[in-house]
Scaffold this active site. Structure first.
Site, PDB file in Angstrom:
ATOM      1  N   SER A 126       0.842  -1.199   0.000  1.00  0.00           N
ATOM      2  CA  SER A 126       0.000   0.000   0.000  1.00  0.00           C
ATOM      3  C   SER A 126       0.874   1.244   0.000  1.00  0.00           C
ATOM      4  CB  SER A 126      -0.845  -0.046   1.275  1.00  0.00           C
ATOM      5  OG  SER A 126      -1.302   1.228   1.608  1.00  0.00           O
ATOM      6  N   TYR A 151      -2.371  -0.157  10.363  1.00  0.00           N
ATOM      7  CA  TYR A 151      -2.545  -0.767   9.034  1.00  0.00           C
ATOM      8  C   TYR A 151      -1.297  -0.533   8.177  1.00  0.00           C
ATOM      9  CZ  TYR A 151      -3.702  -0.924   4.107  1.00  0.00           C
ATOM     10  OH  TYR A 151      -3.641  -1.165   2.754  1.00  0.00           O
ATOM     11  N   LYS A 155       1.873  -3.149   6.569  1.00  0.00           N
ATOM     12  CA  LYS A 155       2.360  -3.247   5.191  1.00  0.00           C
ATOM     13  C   LYS A 155       3.875  -2.996   5.127  1.00  0.00           C
ATOM     14  CE  LYS A 155      -1.519  -4.448   3.428  1.00  0.00           C
ATOM     15  NZ  LYS A 155      -1.705  -5.815   2.901  1.00  0.00           N
TER      16      LYS A 155
HETATM   17  C1  UD1 Z   1      -5.697   4.189   2.944  1.00  0.00           C
HETATM   18  C2  UD1 Z   1      -4.320   3.957   2.382  1.00  0.00           C
HETATM   19  C3  UD1 Z   1      -4.406   3.123   1.133  1.00  0.00           C
HETATM   20  C4  UD1 Z   1      -5.217   1.865   1.383  1.00  0.00           C
HETATM   21  C5  UD1 Z   1      -6.581   2.232   1.911  1.00  0.00           C
HETATM   22  C6  UD1 Z   1      -7.336   0.990   2.275  1.00  0.00           C
HETATM   23  C7  UD1 Z   1      -3.080   5.975   2.946  1.00  0.00           C
HETATM   24  C8  UD1 Z   1      -2.399   7.184   2.406  1.00  0.00           C
HETATM   25  N1  UD1 Z   1      -3.693   5.217   2.068  1.00  0.00           N
HETATM   26  O1  UD1 Z   1      -6.372   4.996   2.062  1.00  0.00           O
HETATM   27  O2  UD1 Z   1      -3.115   2.765   0.750  1.00  0.00           O
HETATM   28  O3  UD1 Z   1      -5.354   1.150   0.191  1.00  0.00           O
HETATM   29  O4  UD1 Z   1      -6.439   2.995   3.089  1.00  0.00           O
HETATM   30  O5  UD1 Z   1      -8.526   1.279   2.911  1.00  0.00           O
HETATM   31  O6  UD1 Z   1      -3.055   5.686   4.118  1.00  0.00           O
HETATM   32  N2  UD1 Z   1     -12.406  10.663   3.503  1.00  0.00           N
HETATM   33  C9  UD1 Z   1     -13.334  11.604   3.900  1.00  0.00           C
HETATM   34  N3  UD1 Z   1     -14.527  11.151   4.372  1.00  0.00           N
HETATM   35  C10 UD1 Z   1     -14.843   9.830   4.465  1.00  0.00           C
HETATM   36  C11 UD1 Z   1     -13.877   8.878   4.058  1.00  0.00           C
HETATM   37  C12 UD1 Z   1     -12.678   9.338   3.592  1.00  0.00           C
HETATM   38  O7  UD1 Z   1     -13.073  12.792   3.818  1.00  0.00           O
HETATM   39  O8  UD1 Z   1     -15.939   9.495   4.936  1.00  0.00           O
HETATM   40  C13 UD1 Z   1     -11.106  11.135   2.978  1.00  0.00           C
HETATM   41  C14 UD1 Z   1      -9.932  10.674   3.816  1.00  0.00           C
HETATM   42  O9  UD1 Z   1      -9.645  11.575   4.831  1.00  0.00           O
HETATM   43  C15 UD1 Z   1      -8.850  10.641   2.737  1.00  0.00           C
HETATM   44  C16 UD1 Z   1      -9.605  10.276   1.455  1.00  0.00           C
HETATM   45  O10 UD1 Z   1     -10.964  10.578   1.705  1.00  0.00           O
HETATM   46  O11 UD1 Z   1      -8.287  11.903   2.580  1.00  0.00           O
HETATM   47  C17 UD1 Z   1      -9.491   8.821   1.095  1.00  0.00           C
HETATM   48  O12 UD1 Z   1      -9.801   8.053   2.246  1.00  0.00           O
HETATM   49  P1  UD1 Z   1     -10.002   6.474   2.180  1.00  0.00           P
HETATM   50  O13 UD1 Z   1     -10.858   6.129   1.027  1.00  0.00           O
HETATM   51  O14 UD1 Z   1     -10.430   6.024   3.534  1.00  0.00           O
HETATM   52  O15 UD1 Z   1      -8.592   5.919   1.839  1.00  0.00           O
HETATM   53  P2  UD1 Z   1      -7.161   6.247   2.517  1.00  0.00           P
HETATM   54  O16 UD1 Z   1      -7.289   6.300   3.990  1.00  0.00           O
HETATM   55  O17 UD1 Z   1      -6.530   7.396   1.813  1.00  0.00           O
END
Ligand code: UD1
Length: 341
Positions: A126, A151, A155
């Site tokens: 990841s 998490y 990885k």
């Molecule tokens: C993380 C990992 C990624 C992994 C994934 C698996 C990092 C940088 N990346 O992704 O490698 O494959 O988890 O689950 O750690 N968000 C909101 N509101 C929400 C949900 C998310 O604003 O309700 C935002 C988060 O703050 C983030 C973005 O959307 O900025 C993406 O979030 P998400 O889809 O949860 O993935 P990551 O945490 O980036």
């Protein structure tokens, strides 16, 4: 040729099985314990591909049960090890569960790889291994910063375990694929991400809000030092991720130009903010999304996106879908889920 897919009923695993069945003559054996997936996904894979494959309900933490799969299939040529827990916030809340599941499953898979002499391994890593980096985009040479969540740390440790294993077992080859943010669904709309509880990830949260299953999306943080104040990620279509697995395994099998353990980024190379992702969804769906900007989420990095040159050069891989394709396919899947499933 037989390929073992762990976590084959999961989101990326199931799309990879589809890609394999549609584009190769490999025989697929899937292992999953449905901890965060459903057996019904196999039915959908069969509908899409019209092909058969074997599957087992096995928890990979159980080494004896895992061995039985290898004993029943002593001629496996490659393993794609997807099975793991993957929610950043959940890992912050339940660190031991994440270390236990993600690390012990990997150790058991590697023990079986050795015992049953399976030459090739693809490990799901990841982009979270990079942590909060100072320079973007990240290449595979970028030094890893502190893991921001348990998490992410599983990885980092996982890659290191594969490294150490391959060093002393140099007749085996491995590739760790560092996924950025896999999103979207199969172009048929018949397979996609299936969160069993309220989703943690952005895109299923968006589609479930738009369809009315959830009331409102909270954007985690609007005060980051980015252009619009929201976090930046490299969203990549799950079918592009799946096609990279087929290319990676083909390369290992052909055994050309590969070190014993290679690490490869899988991203589009384009950073997209949370607000831009929401706008892309609104554009392709024609729906206005109900969202608010809330507090930052623990464990989040501010911005990350990939340099994907290595994947292009070594695998001959190029992602073909853009953010609007990703959102449209995810939306089609959400609508199908509501209508038919
Ligand atoms: C993380 C990992 C990624 C992994 C994934 C698996 C990092 C940088 N990346 O992704 O490698 O494959 O988890 O689950 O750690 N968000 C909101 N509101 C929400 C949900 C998310 O604003 O309700 C935002 C988060 O703050 C983030 C973005 O959307 O900025 C993406 O979030 P998400 O889809 O949860 O993935 P990551 O945490 O980036």
């Amino acid at each position: 040729m037989k390929i073992l897919i762990t976590g084959g009923a999961g989101y990326i695993g199931s799309h990879t099985i589809i890609e394999i069945l549609e584009n190769t003559d490999w025989e697929v054996i899937s292992v999953d314990n449905y901890a965060n997936s459903s057996e019904a996904t196999y039915k959908r894979i069969k509908e899409i591909t019209n092909k058969q494959f074997q599957y087992y309900n096995v928890d990979l933490k159980d080494v004896e049960a895992t061995k039985k799969v290898f004993e029943a299939n002593p001629d496996i040529s490659g393993i794609i090890h997807f099975a793991a827990f993957k929610a950043v916030p959940e890992s912050v809340a339940k660190p031991l569960t994440y270390y236990d599941n993600n690390i012990n499953s990997l150790i058991n898979i590697l023990s079986c790889q050795k015992e049953f002499n399976v030459p090739n391994l693809i490990f799901s890593s990841s982009c979270s291994v990079y942590g909060n980096v100072n320079e973007l985009p990240v290449t595979e040479e970028t030094l890893l910063e502190k893991a921001e969540s348990p998490y992410a740390y599983t990885k980092q440790i996982g890659e290191r375990i594969v490294d150490d294993f391959i060093i002393v077992n140099n007749n085996y080859k491995a590739i760790s694929l560092r996924y950025f943010n896999p999103v979207g669904a199969h172009k048929s709309g018949l397979n996609g991400e299936l969160p069993l509880t309220t989703p943690n990830n952005l895109v299923p949260y968006i589609t479930q809000t738009a369809i009315g299953k959830l009331k409102q999306l909270t954007i985690f943080g609007g005060d980051y030092p980015t252009a619009d104040g929201t976090c930046i990620r490299d969203y990549i279509h799950v079918s592009d991720i799946a096609s990279a697995h087929v290319l990676a395994l083909q390369k290992l099998i052909e055994n050309k130009d590969f070190q014993n353990h290679n690490i490869i980024n899988l991203g589009t190379g384009k950073g997209v903010s949370v607000l831009e992702a929401v706008k892309a969804f609104e554009k392709v769906s024609g729906k206005k999304l109900n969202y608010v900007i809330g507090k930052r989420r623990e464990g989040d990095v501010q911005a990350i996106y990939a340099n994907n040159q290595k994947a292009q050069q070594l695998l001959g891989w190029k992602p073909i879908y853009n953010i609007e394709d990703m959102m449209l396919s995810a939306w089609k899947w959400e609508q199908n889920l509501q209508n038919n499933l």
